[in-house]
Design a protein around this motif. Structure first.
Motif, PDB file in Angstrom:
ATOM      1  N   ASP A 250       0.877  -1.200  -0.033  1.00  0.00           N
ATOM      2  CA  ASP A 250       0.051   0.015   0.114  1.00  0.00           C
ATOM      3  C   ASP A 250       0.674   1.117   0.053  1.00  0.00           C
ATOM      4  O   ASP A 250       0.596   2.268  -0.655  1.00  0.00           O
ATOM      5  N   ARG A 251       2.040   1.113   0.799  1.00  0.00           N
ATOM      6  CA  ARG A 251       2.780   2.423   0.933  1.00  0.00           C
ATOM      7  C   ARG A 251       4.407   1.978   1.328  1.00  0.00           C
ATOM      8  O   ARG A 251       4.236   0.860   1.960  1.00  0.00           O
ATOM      9  N   ILE A 252       5.322   2.594   1.009  1.00  0.00           N
ATOM     10  CA  ILE A 252       6.734   2.144   1.625  1.00  0.00           C
ATOM     11  C   ILE A 252       7.230   3.157   2.430  1.00  0.00           C
ATOM     12  O   ILE A 252       7.021   4.548   2.459  1.00  0.00           O
ATOM     13  N   SER A 253       7.932   2.721   3.422  1.00  0.00           N
ATOM     14  CA  SER A 253       8.574   3.682   4.490  1.00  0.00           C
ATOM     15  C   SER A 253       9.535   4.536   3.916  1.00  0.00           C
ATOM     16  O   SER A 253      10.121   4.381   2.845  1.00  0.00           O
ATOM     17  N   ASP A 254       9.461   5.858   4.304  1.00  0.00           N
ATOM     18  CA  ASP A 254      10.261   6.998   3.807  1.00  0.00           C
ATOM     19  C   ASP A 254      11.744   6.681   3.884  1.00  0.00           C
ATOM     20  O   ASP A 254      12.543   7.097   3.203  1.00  0.00           O
ATOM     21  N   LYS A 255      12.077   5.625   4.730  1.00  0.00           N
ATOM     22  CA  LYS A 255      13.575   5.247   5.103  1.00  0.00           C
ATOM     23  C   LYS A 255      14.222   4.269   4.190  1.00  0.00           C
ATOM     24  O   LYS A 255      15.367   3.914   4.275  1.00  0.00           O
ATOM     25  N   VAL A 256      13.355   3.688   3.237  1.00  0.00           N
ATOM     26  CA  VAL A 256      13.640   2.899   2.365  1.00  0.00           C
ATOM     27  C   VAL A 256      14.128   3.330   0.816  1.00  0.00           C
ATOM     28  O   VAL A 256      13.221   3.862   0.314  1.00  0.00           O
ATOM     29  N   LYS A 257      15.557   3.331   0.673  1.00  0.00           N
ATOM     30  CA  LYS A 257      15.848   3.933  -0.663  1.00  0.00           C
ATOM     31  C   LYS A 257      16.743   2.991  -1.380  1.00  0.00           C
ATOM     32  O   LYS A 257      17.458   2.114  -0.668  1.00  0.00           O
ATOM     33  N   VAL A 258      16.791   3.124  -2.681  1.00  0.00           N
ATOM     34  CA  VAL A 258      17.451   2.430  -3.534  1.00  0.00           C
ATOM     35  C   VAL A 258      18.782   2.630  -3.263  1.00  0.00           C
ATOM     36  O   VAL A 258      19.457   3.619  -3.060  1.00  0.00           O
ATOM     37  N   GLY A 259      19.633   1.452  -2.993  1.00  0.00           N
ATOM     38  CA  GLY A 259      21.213   1.499  -2.701  1.00  0.00           C
ATOM     39  C   GLY A 259      21.310   1.307  -1.183  1.00  0.00           C
ATOM     40  O   GLY A 259      22.616   1.228  -0.780  1.00  0.00           O
ATOM     41  N   ASP A 260      20.393   1.764  -0.037  1.00  0.00           N
ATOM     42  CA  ASP A 260      20.836   1.599   1.150  1.00  0.00           C
ATOM     43  C   ASP A 260      20.593   0.247   1.692  1.00  0.00           C
ATOM     44  O   ASP A 260      19.986  -0.480   1.156  1.00  0.00           O
ATOM     45  N   LYS A 261      21.215   0.011   2.937  1.00  0.00           N
ATOM     46  CA  LYS A 261      21.268  -0.993   3.530  1.00  0.00           C
ATOM     47  C   LYS A 261      20.070  -1.068   4.362  1.00  0.00           C
ATOM     48  O   LYS A 261      19.543  -0.169   4.904  1.00  0.00           O
ATOM     49  N   VAL A 262      19.423  -2.360   4.474  1.00  0.00           N
ATOM     50  CA  VAL A 262      18.306  -2.700   5.484  1.00  0.00           C
ATOM     51  C   VAL A 262      18.923  -3.548   6.691  1.00  0.00           C
ATOM     52  O   VAL A 262      19.571  -4.495   6.159  1.00  0.00           O
ATOM     53  N   LYS A 263      18.365  -3.608   7.573  1.00  0.00           N
ATOM     54  CA  LYS A 263      18.549  -4.381   9.014  1.00  0.00           C
ATOM     55  C   LYS A 263      17.381  -5.553   8.864  1.00  0.00           C
ATOM     56  O   LYS A 263      16.153  -5.184   8.505  1.00  0.00           O
ATOM     57  N   LYS A 264      17.612  -6.565   9.422  1.00  0.00           N
ATOM     58  CA  LYS A 264      16.594  -7.574   9.860  1.00  0.00           C
ATOM     59  C   LYS A 264      15.602  -6.972  10.725  1.00  0.00           C
ATOM     60  O   LYS A 264      15.830  -6.288  11.599  1.00  0.00           O
ATOM     61  N   GLY A 265      14.334  -7.154  10.084  1.00  0.00           N
ATOM     62  CA  GLY A 265      13.355  -6.805  11.159  1.00  0.00           C
ATOM     63  C   GLY A 265      12.706  -5.339  10.847  1.00  0.00           C
ATOM     64  O   GLY A 265      11.967  -4.639  11.569  1.00  0.00           O
ATOM     65  N   GLN A 266      13.581  -4.428   9.936  1.00  0.00           N
ATOM     66  CA  GLN A 266      13.386  -2.937   9.794  1.00  0.00           C
ATOM     67  C   GLN A 266      12.155  -2.828   8.991  1.00  0.00           C
ATOM     68  O   GLN A 266      11.599  -3.612   8.041  1.00  0.00           O
ATOM     69  N   LEU A 267      11.491  -1.916   9.328  1.00  0.00           N
ATOM     70  CA  LEU A 267      10.161  -1.600   8.369  1.00  0.00           C
ATOM     71  C   LEU A 267      10.332  -1.268   6.980  1.00  0.00           C
ATOM     72  O   LEU A 267      11.174  -0.304   6.727  1.00  0.00           O
ATOM     73  N   ILE A 268       9.771  -1.913   5.996  1.00  0.00           N
ATOM     74  CA  ILE A 268       9.746  -1.797   4.663  1.00  0.00           C
ATOM     75  C   ILE A 268       8.618  -0.943   4.330  1.00  0.00           C
ATOM     76  O   ILE A 268       8.738  -0.112   3.363  1.00  0.00           O
ATOM     77  N   GLY A 269       7.315  -1.237   4.699  1.00  0.00           N
ATOM     78  CA  GLY A 269       6.017  -0.723   4.446  1.00  0.00           C
ATOM     79  C   GLY A 269       4.999  -1.298   4.861  1.00  0.00           C
ATOM     80  O   GLY A 269       4.967  -2.090   5.949  1.00  0.00           O
ATOM     81  N   TYR A 270       3.685  -1.178   4.112  1.00  0.00           N
ATOM     82  CA  TYR A 270       2.827  -1.777   4.782  1.00  0.00           C
ATOM     83  C   TYR A 270       1.668  -2.478   3.741  1.00  0.00           C
ATOM     84  O   TYR A 270       2.013  -2.187   2.472  1.00  0.00           O
ATOM     85  N   VAL A 271       1.047  -3.721   4.205  1.00  0.00           N
ATOM     86  CA  VAL A 271       0.251  -4.248   3.275  1.00  0.00           C
ATOM     87  C   VAL A 271      -0.744  -3.749   2.565  1.00  0.00           C
ATOM     88  O   VAL A 271      -1.176  -2.670   2.871  1.00  0.00           O
ATOM     89  N   GLY A 272      -1.015  -3.985   1.070  1.00  0.00           N
ATOM     90  CA  GLY A 272      -1.825  -3.322   0.552  1.00  0.00           C
ATOM     91  C   GLY A 272      -2.632  -4.371  -0.638  1.00  0.00           C
ATOM     92  O   GLY A 272      -2.435  -5.734  -0.425  1.00  0.00           O
ATOM     93  N   ASN A 273      -3.133  -3.779  -1.660  1.00  0.00           N
ATOM     94  CA  ASN A 273      -3.503  -4.882  -2.553  1.00  0.00           C
ATOM     95  C   ASN A 273      -3.258  -4.041  -3.923  1.00  0.00           C
ATOM     96  O   ASN A 273      -3.904  -4.210  -5.043  1.00  0.00           O
TER      97      ASN A 273
END
Length: 362
Positions: A276-299
């Motif tokens: 449905d939407r993506i976290s503002d902290k999720v940017k292409v090229g950035d590293k992400v940690k286990k358990g970090q919020l990516i976004g929210y379920v949608g359709n």
């Protein structure tokens, strides 16, 4: 003045007239035994390469690069796919998808290929990115056996055991149709990943249900600027797929809606789709940690998503190992067994609304 003198003077005058009015470089003055060496003026033709501009990017034909790179490209116009091998590196580009695959590893590029006028087109910046990757020593190893042949189930489970669930407290779907490999006859294809719905995964799924990264990784795609298709556009894509024996990758990509792709260790790539939407902290090229919020379920991308309703909410999760489906060599029962061991159930009971049923077609 005698006759001889007159003839001599007349001859001299004629020669002077010829020299003055007819320069010696004129071709007809030269002997046929010594033809003139003509030097035509050099002309520079400023031929501009073919290009087109779309979505703010300038593209050039990818076929022009075959001579420049000195290798042959396999161009599949039905699937929207270009493949080539260079210095033991296999590169795959897909139509309208801003990610390239190199020996099973996924890397972001400026913009996906376009298909226009019976030709594939690519941006200059994307070309530079490809050339940089080809020169890099990384990603040049051969993929392990797990990516290209059947191995024991327990080894697959062990290989994927570093992954955590993408939805807290959820378990693998109880319905076979929501598992990898389930038929999708309406588009002449199969279900490629795992669905996480309310009524089959043990947790309530809403548009506020967080989607979490399953491990530490690097973001290679994040569709922050996604715009939903119209119902007519989606129907047209499905009609197009129905005329083929499979669903082309570029059509599938549109049907996935808003997506985030993350490259993990061990050649594992995960696609989180229908968001449905993506976290503002999720940017292409950035590293992400286990358990970090990516976004929210949608359709997004589904039949309900194009209608703008709140039905059919679920997370669709794809898992690759070096560019290959992890479930490629296993039966449905074996796939379920693998997934239930990688994402085991918790013993805590959850309230489930069994009246909720999925409606969306992916």
């Amino acid at each position: 003045m005698n006759r001889k003198t007159m003839i001599l003077m007349t001859s001299i005058c004629l020669i002077m007239l010829i020299v003055i009015f007819f320069p010696p470089q004129v071709v007809w003055l030269h002997s046929s035994d010594h033809p003139a060496k003509t030097h035509p003026a050099k002309t520079t033709h400023l031929v501009k390469p073919k290009s087109l501009t779309k979505n703010g990017f300038t593209y050039i034909p990818i076929s022009n690069l075959e001579k420049r790179w000195k290798f042959v490209m396999d161009m599949n116009y039905i699937d929207g796919k270009v493949t080539f091998v260079h210095n033991k590196k296999k590169v795959i580009l897909l139509q309208e998808i801003p990610v390239m695959q190199i020996n099973g590893h996924f890397v972001p590029i400026e913009a996906g290929m376009l298909k226009e006028k019976n030709e594939f087109w690519i941006t200059n910046e994307s070309i530079r990115q490809i050339e940089k990757e080809l020169k890099d020593d990384k990603n040049s190893i051969h993929s392990p056996a797990i990516a290209n042949q059947r191995i024991p189930l327990n080894k697959v489970v062990s290989y994927l055991s570093f992954l955590e669930k993408p939805i807290h407290g959820a378990h693998v779907s109880t319905k076979d149709t929501q598992l990898p490999g389930a038929p999708r006859t309406y588009r002449n294809g199969v279900h490629e990943g795992i669905d996480w719905y309310s009524y089959t995964t043990g947790v309530e799924i809403t548009k506020n249900t967080p989607v979490l990264s399953m491990a530490d990784g690097v973001i290679v795609r994040a569709d922050h600027e996604y715009h939903e298709m119209s119902e007519e556009e989606r129907d047209q894509l499905l009609k197009q797929a129905a005329t083929l024996d499979r669903t082309p990758e570029y059509i599938l990509d549109k049907l996935r809606g808003r997506s985030v792709w993350i490259q993990y260790d061990k050649g594992v790539l995960a696609r989180y789709v229908h968001l449905d939407r993506i976290s503002d902290k999720v940017k292409v090229g950035d590293k992400v940690k286990k358990g970090q919020l990516i976004g929210y379920v949608g359709n997004s991308g589904t039949s309900d998503g194009v209608l703008g309703n709140k039905e059919g909410l679920h997370l669709h999760l794809d898992i690759f190992i070096y560019g290959e489906w992890f479930w490629k060599y296993y039966t449905l029962d074996e796939r379920r067994s693998i997934l239930e061991k990688v994402f085991p159930k918790k013993l805590i009971p959850y309230k489930v609304d069994k009246a909720v049923t999925p409606r969306s077609k992916e």
